[in-house]
Design a protein around this motif. Sequence first.
Motif, short mmCIF file in Angstrom:
data_model
loop_
_atom_site.label_atom_id
_atom_site.label_comp_id
_atom_site.label_asym_id
_atom_site.label_seq_id
_atom_site.Cartn_x
_atom_site.Cartn_y
_atom_site.Cartn_z
N GLY A 26 0.82 -1.21 0.00
CA GLY A 26 0.00 0.00 0.00
C GLY A 26 0.85 1.25 0.00
O GLY A 26 0.54 2.23 -0.69
N GLY A 27 1.94 1.22 0.77
CA GLY A 27 2.85 2.36 0.79
C GLY A 27 3.48 2.62 -0.56
O GLY A 27 3.61 3.77 -1.00
N LEU A 34 2.90 5.66 3.20
CA LEU A 34 2.88 4.73 4.34
C LEU A 34 4.18 3.93 4.35
O LEU A 34 4.59 3.40 3.32
CB LEU A 34 1.68 3.79 4.22
N THR A 35 4.81 3.86 5.51
CA THR A 35 5.98 3.00 5.69
C THR A 35 5.68 2.02 6.81
O THR A 35 4.86 2.29 7.69
CB THR A 35 7.24 3.82 6.05
N VAL A 36 6.36 0.87 6.78
CA VAL A 36 6.10 -0.16 7.79
C VAL A 36 7.40 -0.86 8.14
O VAL A 36 8.27 -1.05 7.28
CB VAL A 36 5.04 -1.17 7.27
N GLU A 37 7.54 -1.23 9.41
CA GLU A 37 8.73 -1.94 9.86
C GLU A 37 8.36 -2.90 10.98
O GLU A 37 7.32 -2.77 11.62
CB GLU A 37 9.80 -0.95 10.35
N ARG A 184 -9.22 2.64 4.87
CA ARG A 184 -9.63 3.68 5.83
C ARG A 184 -8.70 4.88 5.84
O ARG A 184 -9.13 6.02 5.92
CB ARG A 184 -9.70 3.06 7.24
N GLU A 185 -7.39 4.61 5.76
CA GLU A 185 -6.41 5.68 5.92
C GLU A 185 -5.92 6.27 4.60
O GLU A 185 -5.58 7.45 4.54
CB GLU A 185 -5.22 5.16 6.72
N LEU A 186 -5.85 5.46 3.53
CA LEU A 186 -5.31 5.94 2.26
C LEU A 186 -6.33 5.96 1.14
O LEU A 186 -6.07 6.49 0.06
CB LEU A 186 -4.11 5.09 1.84
N GLY A 187 -7.48 5.33 1.37
CA GLY A 187 -8.53 5.37 0.37
C GLY A 187 -8.75 4.04 -0.34
O GLY A 187 -7.85 3.19 -0.40
N PRO A 188 -9.96 3.83 -0.89
CA PRO A 188 -10.31 2.54 -1.49
C PRO A 188 -9.53 2.22 -2.76
O PRO A 188 -9.34 1.05 -3.08
CB PRO A 188 -11.81 2.70 -1.80
#
Length: 216
Positions: A26-27, A34-37, A184-188
């Motif tokens: 998604g990022g 969006l970043t994830v770790e 929810r946070e970045l859109g459908p």
Amino acid sequence: MHAQIALFDGFDPLDVIAPFEVLHAGGLHAGGALTVELASAEGAREVPSGTAPLSLRATATLDADTADVIVVPGASGRVEERGEGDDTIPRILARTLQTRLPDVLREACADPDLIVATVCGGSLVLAMAGLVEGRHAVTHHLGMDLLDATGVVVVDARVVDDGDLVTAGGVTSGLDLGLYLLERELGPRIAHAVETLFAYERRGTVWCARGLEPTI
């Protein structure tokens, strides 16, 4: 937006990898929005899962001041003891209460701008630490009675959205949780792009604490 997925000794690998891949994709689709770790309360380290001999490396310290989203997985192992001294999921989850993890989660739950999300038994970690009493949540179907016993308002749904607390059911629901958070946070459109990439269709019900209440 920055997401951290919490690792603790005995975690369930799929609870971690499914939302990690979804959020990471998604990022990328959102141009780095969006970043994830992977993170642990103890900092960067190799963290053994409950599915030996698989382990994952936490590259950061779990930090409620740094993260916008913290995802808490459940544990992997036997549900009930078969032999004396068997390590079970309830024992693994109980041991997390003796680590720094509950302290970090307490800070996270106190911040209404930070989303705490869980997969499977992750909601039991929060419940056993006394952090979600009176909140709406779900867990694996085998743990619903325990969740109810801690004062949580149990909802039988695939994903339960209670504002800054978003919980998901059984192990594979980590995919649905990740996609719902993207929507929810970045859109459908971002969520749909990742669904298409993964060739996965979300399933089950997303319950939200809004709208009219059923009268029957």
